[in-house]
Design an enzyme around this catalytic site. Sequence first.
Site, PDB file in Angstrom:
ATOM      1  N   GLU A 301       1.120  -0.591  -0.132  1.00 59.09           N
ATOM      2  CA  GLU A 301       0.235   0.321   0.100  1.00 59.09           C
ATOM      3  C   GLU A 301       1.106   1.193  -0.227  1.00 59.09           C
ATOM      4  OE1 GLU A 301      -3.228  -0.563   2.843  1.00 59.09           O
ATOM      5  OE2 GLU A 301      -3.165  -2.196   2.771  1.00 59.09           O
ATOM      6  N   ALA A 302       1.867   1.117  -0.666  1.00 58.36           N
ATOM      7  CA  ALA A 302       3.001   2.423  -0.751  1.00 58.36           C
ATOM      8  C   ALA A 302       3.579   3.155   0.624  1.00 58.36           C
ATOM      9  CB  ALA A 302       2.832   3.554  -1.303  1.00 58.36           C
TER      10      ALA A 302
END
Length: 430
Positions: A301-302
């Site tokens: 999720e970055a």
Amino acid sequence: ARLRARLPRQTGSAGALGRLEDIAVWLAVVQGGETVRPIAAPRVVLFAGDHGVAARDVSALAPGHTAHAVREAAAGGGAVGLLAGLHGAGVRVVDMAVDTDPALLPEAVTRYRVRHSSGSIDRHDALTTAQAEQAFQTGMDIADAEIDGGADLLVVGDIGVGNTTAAAVLIGALTGTDAAAAIGRGSGIDDATWIRKCAAIRDALRRARPVLGEPLRLLAVSGGADYAAMSGFLLRAAIRRTPVLLDGIASAASALVVQRIAYRTPDWWLAGHVTPEPSHAKALDRMALEPLLDYKLRYGEATGALLALPIVQAAACLAAELPVEDEKADEDAAPSLTKQTTPTDAGDAEADSTADDPWLTDDTAIEAGGEPPSPAPDAPPPAGPEAAGRRALADDAAGPRVIEYGGSGGGFVPGPGDDSGPAGVSTPTR
């Protein structure tokens, strides 16, 4: 090259900022200028999708995790929401193939969906060719929308169960790595799950190798809708000359596919971090990208890229805002000579007697390297105490010290206890 030469003058020595200098130079190049512009509008884009291979029990995450994570991220929550808010980055979530009813997610998230989950790549194609083309074009369109909206740095990440399996297949096929050497523990799997995952990747690699020469077909056979969209996104960002901060193994796998399309595209990307997955390091090495961080993160999720974002922002800020030391030294070294008189016991009248002295006008402030003003043509030389010199304060690195103007030799002479005048200032004579 100009920025590389300027940085030592900003910091005092070559290499003082270490790798921050490399990041600053990279930013200047991709921004298309000789100086760096600060990062003002970073944007995070998360491509979400489930993978049919997860049905082979290759992940520790439960079914439905992707939909939950998408809802949370779209609402500004979760780790991505916290870190993005901390660093001033906007977040966009794109559902490409989440296995849930689209009515349960915001319409802005699901409008680009290609299908419900991708196919199980160990036995079936992930997508049809038409779906792969649609997803790839979607990624390009989203990159255009973000850049046109003012983004000056893009952060790309993913959400999905089974995505590390697909990434290991893409990277393994493109780097010639076998299944056992390509995979790690992914979502935190145990030994039995690792064996099942290894078998699924082995079978998927057999299906991937015949289409290695066709990047879009490779994404259809062995990737997924999220991977095809990320690939289009990365390619379009490079075409638009916009820097991208890569996150984990999924973005690295997509980047490796794009490198097959356009070899120099990695010049526009920076690796935010490296995960414990062996194939992630292999992909970065193949693209000659050195990760900024190695914190053993596997959250996705970055989050890894967002932890690296302030490093990139700091490099840009320092290169853009630090003054050039030579200029600062010149300013600091220039003495400012002002008239100083000390009233004597005889009263103010004697102190004011210098008011008409042509050698002590307010104009005697001397610029660095300049000449003191000349007295009026018929003015007599100063007599009495003035002949010994006029004192003024000059600030330098050692603090204020006394410099005498005048004296028997004329020009600047050191004050008591000084061996020389202020550093960097010439000593003009009358």
